[in-house]
Design a protein around this motif. Structure first.
Motif, PDB file in Angstrom:
ATOM      1  N   ILE A  70     -11.034  42.154 -93.503  1.00 51.57           N
ATOM      2  CA  ILE A  70     -10.110  41.294 -94.385  1.00 51.57           C
ATOM      3  C   ILE A  70      -8.842  42.380 -94.675  1.00 51.57           C
ATOM      4  O   ILE A  70      -9.123  43.682 -95.043  1.00 51.57           O
ATOM      5  N   SER A 128      -9.991  38.656-103.962  1.00 52.94           N
ATOM      6  CA  SER A 128     -11.507  38.737-103.949  1.00 52.94           C
ATOM      7  C   SER A 128     -12.121  37.433-104.133  1.00 52.94           C
ATOM      8  O   SER A 128     -13.490  37.963-103.145  1.00 52.94           O
ATOM      9  N   CYS A 186     -12.182  36.279-100.531  1.00 56.34           N
ATOM     10  CA  CYS A 186     -13.054  37.208 -99.570  1.00 56.34           C
ATOM     11  C   CYS A 186     -14.499  36.995 -99.641  1.00 56.34           C
ATOM     12  O   CYS A 186     -15.212  36.766 -98.906  1.00 56.34           O
ATOM     13  N   LEU A 188     -18.478  44.522 -94.794  1.00 58.16           N
ATOM     14  CA  LEU A 188     -17.233  43.928 -95.186  1.00 58.16           C
ATOM     15  C   LEU A 188     -16.130  45.202 -94.949  1.00 58.16           C
ATOM     16  O   LEU A 188     -16.433  46.246 -95.437  1.00 58.16           O
ATOM     17  N   LEU A 234     -12.470  46.602 -95.332  1.00 58.42           N
ATOM     18  CA  LEU A 234     -11.101  46.297 -95.810  1.00 58.42           C
ATOM     19  C   LEU A 234      -9.887  47.123 -95.072  1.00 58.42           C
ATOM     20  O   LEU A 234     -10.137  48.246 -94.941  1.00 58.42           O
ATOM     21  N   CYS A 272     -19.554  39.473-103.636  1.00 57.72           N
ATOM     22  CA  CYS A 272     -20.096  39.186-102.135  1.00 57.72           C
ATOM     23  C   CYS A 272     -21.402  39.516-101.874  1.00 57.72           C
ATOM     24  O   CYS A 272     -21.796  39.389-100.833  1.00 57.72           O
TER      25      CYS A 272
END
Length: 318
Positions: free
Chosen positions: A111, A124, A127, A147, A149, A175
């Motif tokens: 992401i 967020s 996400c 995840l 970033l 998440c």
């Protein structure tokens, strides 16, 4: 997109008597990259840094690039009982290929998101939605989800600034991910970017090993539901799978031990005219694995001993 590892299995037609390519290659943990747009130069740079021109000193991993909309192979319903189950053969023809190339041990969702994003709450939330979508795709599987970033600024949680720390904790919460499953890739730090990639690979490998360890544990648990009267073939199948999963984890001695046990179980199978060819074929596959891995472990005498034993056993069965 696939790299040379998958191409090495796809290339050329197999001839009768050949060792299947899925057995011949060194098995690697399958890692899915989700969310990269390879038409984006930054994303392409990330992909190339991980998947292309890999040197022998890199951690052995196989990367597969997927989009969020790609369908990951569905998980079959688990058997509730083996009581009336009669296997149609010793090994399923597609099992090796599936676990080498189709079922990821780790799925990394990339992401583009800065800690300083002015629309943090919205970003967020989006996400978290993408993470949830990925989890739904992997329903029934034990694939580890992480995840990543992709950022321009070199700012990490816990380093001189409370904002990244707070937002990292918030992101893990929304998440439903462990902090160990959150990574940051700073694109503009060209000097240290390779170092970030290598450290991230180490963490990915640990996640992958956890996945394969858990898969092996599930298979081991099946043993208590089997009996050697009606499930001889399943003893061989399950032990072969456990050995192969350990080989993917690069735990070679444990894999050799598992393959030897699978071979021993195979020798207990009642031989008949109808199953002799299958038994000889599978025995050849397992023998190949034991010998090859013994040579890799610098134990040639063990390989020679296994090969002689194999020849002696099947010389009388020809």
């Amino acid at each position: 997109m696939s790299n040379d590892f998958e191409n090495s299995v796809k290339g050329g037609e197999e001839q009768l008597g050949d060792i299947p390519k899925e057995l011949a290659v060194q098995p690697l943990p399958c890692i899915a990259f989700v969310g990269l747009n390879l038409n984006n130069k930054n994303h392409l740079h990330i992909w190339n840094s991980f998947a292309c021109n890999r040197q022998s000193d890199r951690i052995p991993l196989y990367y597969k690039a997927l989009t969020v909309k790609n369908t990951i192979i569905a998980c079959k319903p688990k058997k509730s009982s083996y009581e009336w189950h009669i296997p149609k053969g010793i090994l399923k023809s597609n099992w090796l290929h599936k676990h080498l190339f189709e079922v990821p041990s780790v799925a990394l969702l990339f992401i583009d998101l800065e800690w300083s994003d002015p629309n943090w709450e919205t970003a967020s939330s989006e996400c978290a939605s993408k993470v949830e979508q990925l989890k739904r795709q992997l329903t029934g599987r034990n694939t580890r989800i992480a995840l990543v970033l992709v950022q321009e600024n070199l700012t990490f949680p816990g380093v001189d600034d409370s904002l990244p720390t707070e937002r990292a904790a918030h992101l893990c919460s929304v998440c439903d991910l462990s902090p160990k499953s959150l990574f940051v890739l700073p694109l503009l730090d060209h000097q240290h970017f390779t170092g970030f990639v290598l450290r991230m690979e180490t963490a990915i490998f640990e996640l992958a090993k956890g996945y394969y360890q858990y898969e092996a544990k599930i298979i081991k648990a099946h043993k208590e539901h089997l009996n050697k009267t009606t499930h001889q073939l399943l003893f061989v199948r399950h032990m072969f799978k456990i050995a192969f999963l350990n080989e993917i984890k690069q735990e070679i001695q444990t894999a050799i031990k598992g393959y030897k046990q699978a071979y021993a179980y195979l020798m207990e199978v009642r031989v008949s005219f109808t199953n002799l060819l299958e038994i000889k074929t599978i025995a050849g596959f397992i023998n190949y694995k034991i010998c090859k891995l013994s040579f890799l472990q610098n134990e040639p005498m063990d390989a020679f001993s296994q090969f002689r034993k194999h020849i002696d056993i099947f010389k009388s069965k020809s």
